[in-house]
Write a protein that holds these residues in place. Structure first.
Motif, PDB file in Angstrom:
ATOM      1  N   GLY A  22       0.801  -1.202  -0.018  1.00 47.02           N
ATOM      2  CA  GLY A  22      -0.103   0.424  -0.278  1.00 47.02           C
ATOM      3  C   GLY A  22       0.565   1.380  -0.492  1.00 47.02           C
ATOM      4  O   GLY A  22       1.759   1.748   0.189  1.00 47.02           O
ATOM      5  N   TRP A  23       0.433   2.328  -0.380  1.00 45.65           N
ATOM      6  CA  TRP A  23       0.773   3.142  -0.276  1.00 45.65           C
ATOM      7  C   TRP A  23       1.419   4.269   1.452  1.00 45.65           C
ATOM      8  O   TRP A  23       0.994   3.277   2.041  1.00 45.65           O
ATOM      9  CB  TRP A  23      -0.127   4.990  -0.551  1.00 45.65           C
ATOM     10  N   THR A  24       2.396   4.635   1.249  1.00 48.23           N
ATOM     11  CA  THR A  24       2.387   5.576   2.361  1.00 48.23           C
ATOM     12  C   THR A  24       2.268   7.255   3.316  1.00 48.23           C
ATOM     13  O   THR A  24       1.928   7.820   1.850  1.00 48.23           O
ATOM     14  CB  THR A  24       3.835   5.126   2.670  1.00 48.23           C
ATOM     15  N   ALA A  25       2.597   7.827   3.776  1.00 45.12           N
ATOM     16  CA  ALA A  25       1.890   8.958   3.994  1.00 45.12           C
ATOM     17  C   ALA A  25       3.383   9.726   3.155  1.00 45.12           C
ATOM     18  O   ALA A  25       2.493  10.683   2.976  1.00 45.12           O
ATOM     19  CB  ALA A  25       2.222   9.773   5.835  1.00 45.12           C
ATOM     20  N   ASP A  26       4.034   9.248   3.440  1.00 42.19           N
ATOM     21  CA  ASP A  26       5.081  10.348   2.065  1.00 42.19           C
ATOM     22  C   ASP A  26       5.156   9.670   0.618  1.00 42.19           C
ATOM     23  O   ASP A  26       4.941  11.266   0.464  1.00 42.19           O
ATOM     24  CB  ASP A  26       6.391  10.193   1.696  1.00 42.19           C
ATOM     25  N   ASP A  27       4.104   8.906   0.391  1.00 46.65           N
ATOM     26  CA  ASP A  27       3.613   8.815  -1.285  1.00 46.65           C
ATOM     27  C   ASP A  27       2.545   9.974  -1.339  1.00 46.65           C
ATOM     28  O   ASP A  27       2.620  10.808  -2.308  1.00 46.65           O
ATOM     29  CB  ASP A  27       2.815   7.504  -1.577  1.00 46.65           C
ATOM     30  N   LEU A  28       1.689  10.739   0.011  1.00 47.54           N
ATOM     31  CA  LEU A  28       0.664  11.602  -0.297  1.00 47.54           C
ATOM     32  C   LEU A  28       1.227  12.562  -1.260  1.00 47.54           C
ATOM     33  O   LEU A  28       0.680  13.803  -1.651  1.00 47.54           O
ATOM     34  CB  LEU A  28       0.030  11.956   0.487  1.00 47.54           C
ATOM     35  N   ASP A  29       2.174  13.019  -0.937  1.00 47.81           N
ATOM     36  CA  ASP A  29       2.885  14.471  -1.445  1.00 47.81           C
ATOM     37  C   ASP A  29       3.612  14.239  -3.146  1.00 47.81           C
ATOM     38  O   ASP A  29       3.507  15.007  -3.683  1.00 47.81           O
ATOM     39  CB  ASP A  29       3.913  15.023  -0.315  1.00 47.81           C
ATOM     40  N   ARG A  30       4.150  12.832  -3.261  1.00 53.03           N
ATOM     41  CA  ARG A  30       5.230  12.574  -4.686  1.00 53.03           C
ATOM     42  C   ARG A  30       3.991  12.498  -5.545  1.00 53.03           C
ATOM     43  O   ARG A  30       3.926  12.214  -7.000  1.00 53.03           O
ATOM     44  CB  ARG A  30       5.672  11.647  -4.423  1.00 53.03           C
ATOM     45  N   ILE A  31       2.781  11.469  -5.098  1.00 56.02           N
ATOM     46  CA  ILE A  31       1.298  11.236  -6.180  1.00 56.02           C
ATOM     47  C   ILE A  31       0.908  12.016  -7.047  1.00 56.02           C
ATOM     48  O   ILE A  31       0.716  12.688  -7.317  1.00 56.02           O
ATOM     49  CB  ILE A  31       0.264   9.824  -6.173  1.00 56.02           C
ATOM     50  N   PRO A  32       2.075  11.809  -8.425  1.00 49.77           N
ATOM     51  CA  PRO A  32       1.229  13.030  -9.335  1.00 49.77           C
ATOM     52  C   PRO A  32       0.142  12.799 -10.548  1.00 49.77           C
ATOM     53  O   PRO A  32      -1.109  11.471 -10.152  1.00 49.77           O
ATOM     54  CB  PRO A  32       1.938  12.718 -10.356  1.00 49.77           C
ATOM     55  N   GLY A  33      -1.162  13.789  -9.903  1.00 53.49           N
ATOM     56  CA  GLY A  33      -2.103  13.796 -10.485  1.00 53.49           C
ATOM     57  C   GLY A  33      -3.355  13.418  -9.794  1.00 53.49           C
ATOM     58  O   GLY A  33      -3.753  13.070 -10.285  1.00 53.49           O
ATOM     59  N   LEU A  34      -2.823  13.394  -8.116  1.00 49.97           N
ATOM     60  CA  LEU A  34      -4.243  13.420  -7.194  1.00 49.97           C
ATOM     61  C   LEU A  34      -5.400  14.090  -7.563  1.00 49.97           C
ATOM     62  O   LEU A  34      -4.945  15.347  -6.936  1.00 49.97           O
ATOM     63  CB  LEU A  34      -3.851  12.605  -6.207  1.00 49.97           C
ATOM     64  N   PRO A  35      -5.970  13.994  -7.530  1.00 45.41           N
ATOM     65  CA  PRO A  35      -7.449  14.999  -7.076  1.00 45.41           C
ATOM     66  C   PRO A  35      -6.696  15.614  -5.730  1.00 45.41           C
ATOM     67  O   PRO A  35      -6.324  15.433  -4.751  1.00 45.41           O
ATOM     68  CB  PRO A  35      -8.847  14.078  -6.401  1.00 45.41           C
ATOM     69  N   PRO A  36      -7.726  17.615  -5.771  1.00 48.87           N
ATOM     70  CA  PRO A  36      -7.701  17.354  -4.800  1.00 48.87           C
ATOM     71  C   PRO A  36      -8.234  16.908  -3.274  1.00 48.87           C
ATOM     72  O   PRO A  36      -9.474  16.010  -3.147  1.00 48.87           O
ATOM     73  CB  PRO A  36      -8.139  18.825  -4.768  1.00 48.87           C
ATOM     74  N   HIS A  37      -7.739  16.841  -2.129  1.00 42.34           N
ATOM     75  CA  HIS A  37      -8.250  16.483  -1.270  1.00 42.34           C
ATOM     76  C   HIS A  37      -8.504  14.994  -0.541  1.00 42.34           C
ATOM     77  O   HIS A  37      -9.262  14.054  -0.220  1.00 42.34           O
ATOM     78  CB  HIS A  37      -9.128  17.570  -0.630  1.00 42.34           C
ATOM     79  N   THR A  38      -7.310  14.525  -1.447  1.00 40.39           N
ATOM     80  CA  THR A  38      -7.070  13.026  -1.358  1.00 40.39           C
ATOM     81  C   THR A  38      -6.863  12.666   0.324  1.00 40.39           C
ATOM     82  O   THR A  38      -5.717  13.322   0.457  1.00 40.39           O
ATOM     83  CB  THR A  38      -6.469  12.242  -2.571  1.00 40.39           C
ATOM     84  N   GLU A  39      -7.030  11.454   1.356  1.00 42.21           N
ATOM     85  CA  GLU A  39      -6.643  11.500   2.212  1.00 42.21           C
ATOM     86  C   GLU A  39      -6.194   9.656   1.468  1.00 42.21           C
ATOM     87  O   GLU A  39      -6.145   8.984   0.464  1.00 42.21           O
ATOM     88  CB  GLU A  39      -7.790  10.945   2.859  1.00 42.21           C
TER      89      GLU A  39
END
Length: 203
Positions: A22-39
């Motif tokens: 699964g994803w990590t907390a750091d990944d949330l800032d690095r994944i390109p193109g995520l919609p705003p307010h992704t948790e």
């Protein structure tokens, strides 16, 4: 057959594929193109549905009141994540935090130990998360106060909770209709019927 055009997405859009574990907390800032307010909840990405007018106006009402009435040592942010652990970065609709938790203009998350109050405004797609999953995570992380806001006949109803340090679980402190009056985490009074007023008023 791709379902992307049916959902209004570009035909070539590629959803991010999670790594093993699964994803990590750091990944949330690095994944390109995520919609705003992704948790990030338990290593999974949670995307937000379109915001309703009730949701937006409730956040506006509470944010204005909290900013106006919070003491100088506290500040207020909206829709910013809390980095609870390696696999969890939930995003409260509003949070009140200690000013020393402000690390500058490029900050993207708060530490749970800096959070005084987390507020969730319940949406149709977030009922289970806002009533169960996220409060449990906030409590386990030591966030002392939590409000859950529900819609009733077009007006907000605030369910307030305080953390029991012995059980590390929230206990209810009130159900607030029309007016919210609390002494903790600081003295606050909010006219909940003012949700549709265009300009803030005293009290």
């Amino acid at each position: 057959m791709s379902a992307a055009p049916e959902h209004g997405l570009e035909p070539r859009y590629q959803w991010p594929i999670p790594p093993a574990g699964g994803w990590t907390a750091d990944d949330l800032d690095r994944i390109p193109g995520l919609p705003p307010h992704t948790e990030l909840i338990d290593g999974s990405l949670v995307l937000m549905s379109p915001q309703t007018r009730f949701h937006m106006r409730t956040m506006r009402l509470l944010e204005r009141a909290l900013l106006d009435q919070a003491p100088d040592e506290l500040d207020v942010d909206r829709e910013m994540t809390i980095r609870i652990d390696h696999k969890n970065r939930p995003e409260p609709d509003i949070l009140v935090y200690r000013v020393e938790g402000d690390t500058g203009p490029r900050q993207t998350w708060h530490r749970p130990e800096d959070i005084v109050l987390a507020v969730e405004v319940v949406s149709d797609d977030s009922v289970e998360r806002d009533r169960d999953v996220k409060p449990r995570k906030y409590a386990a992380a030591g966030v002392r106060y939590f409000w859950r806001v529900e819609e009733e006949r077009g007006f907000p109803v605030v369910y307030s909770y305080e953390l029991d340090p012995a059980t590390h679980a929230y206990v209810p402190t009130g159900i607030h209709r029309e007016r919210l009056e609390l002494k903790e985490p600081f003295a606050i009074s909010i006219d909940l019927t003012a949700i549709n007023r265009r300009r803030p008023t005293e009290g």
